[in-house]
Design an enzyme around this catalytic site. Structure first.
Site, PDB file in Angstrom:
ATOM      1  N   TYR A 217       7.106 -18.898  23.288  1.00 51.49           N
ATOM      2  CA  TYR A 217       6.730 -18.246  22.369  1.00 51.49           C
ATOM      3  C   TYR A 217       5.977 -18.661  20.705  1.00 51.49           C
ATOM      4  CZ  TYR A 217       7.319 -14.510  19.576  1.00 51.49           C
ATOM      5  OH  TYR A 217       7.530 -12.970  18.616  1.00 51.49           O
TER       6      TYR A 217
ATOM      7  N   SER B 109       4.762 -14.411  14.589  1.00 52.24           N
ATOM      8  CA  SER B 109       6.195 -14.390  14.672  1.00 52.24           C
ATOM      9  C   SER B 109       6.770 -15.583  13.392  1.00 52.24           C
ATOM     10  CB  SER B 109       6.910 -14.988  15.340  1.00 52.24           C
ATOM     11  OG  SER B 109       7.984 -15.044  15.321  1.00 52.24           O
TER      12      SER B 109
END
Length: 270
Positions: free
Chosen positions: A147, A134
């Site tokens: 995350y 990401s």
């Protein structure tokens, strides 16, 4: 058995994983798709001809079964796409052990275990691996430290695999998507937009207003990059961490205060 290239794509019931299955099938791959829910996997399988296996990458038992089924059906493994991931919101001071542990297990430990199980077969095929990380792995996003950290860890895991196994013909790379139109992102946009009295489209426009591309990507745009990295066209690409973010992380946050679209409010604190 098949003589065609075979790939496993995790988290393939929706979003980038589903789009990757479609892209690889279009390129002639046999594709095994896995996820925790049969219904979305079956929809992707019906659309693409991929082979669905219900498996949770956080489960060692499921990983072993996934590998067994793949090899029994197709006989070999040339590609692996580590796409499954979850996000649990909350700053460090508020994040529970459970939420942190779930993200570590799914986003980092699961890929490690699947890599370990698949590595002998990938080495035999001189195969390729793509980890779907990401943009949050490259620039910290507020409120999701677990995350951010686990996706950054996935990037380093890919680079480590490339260093350790590159001499045996393995290529391992990572992609770092920015805002991509997926079911998960749509839900984020609904929540974000509700606070600002915006619909989903307006929320996407707001979220990407400082992205040079000025729009979110479609999942197929990321999938095509993944398919390219697995292909012989990327035969000398190894240990790369490739942003697929429309230029988002290239921007200087400090310059935003000078953007004419921004209303700058001087802090009165202190």
């Amino acid at each position: 058995m098949t003589s065609r290239s075979v790939a496993i794509v995790t988290g393939a019931g929706t979003g980038i994983g589903a789009a990757t299955a479609k892209a690889l099938r279009s390129d002639g791959w046999e594709v095994v798709i896995c996820g925790r829910r049969l219904e979305p996997l079956q929809r992707v399988a019906d659309e693409t001809g991929a082979f669905p296996v219900v498996a949770d990458v956080a489960s060692t038992t499921d990983i072993d079964r996934l590998m067994e089924i793949t090899l029994e059906r197709f006989g070999s493994l040339q590609g692996l796409v580590l796409n499954a991931g979850i996000v649990r919101a909350g700053p460090v001071g508020q994040l529970s052990d459970q939420d942190w542990g779930d993200m570590v297990q799914t986003n980092l430990t699961g890929p490690f275990k699947l890599l370990r199980a698949a590595m002998p077969h990938l080495i035999a095929a001189r195969g390729a691996i793509v980890g779907v990380a990401s943009a949050a792995a490259l620039r910290a996003t507020g409120g999701i430290p677990g995350y951010n950290a686990t996706k950054a860890g996935l990037n380093m895991l890919m680079q480590s695999v490339a260093i350790d196994y590159g001499p045996q013909g393995i290529r391992a790379n990572a992609v770092c998507p920015g805002w991509i139109r997926t079911e998960m992102a749509d839900e984020e946009m609904r929540e974000y937009g509700a606070d600002l009295v915006m619909n989903v489209e307006e929320a996407y426009s707001r979220a990407t207003s400082f992205v040079p591309a000025r729009r979110p990507a479609n999942a197929s745009e990321v999938a095509k990059v993944i398919a390219w990295l697995l292909s012989d066209c990327a035969s000398y690409i190894n240990a790369a961490v490739l942003p697929v973010d429309g230029g988002m992380i290239a921007g200087d946050p400090g310059s935003l205060a000078l953007d004419p679209r921004v209303t700058f409010i001087q802090s009165t604190k202190g």
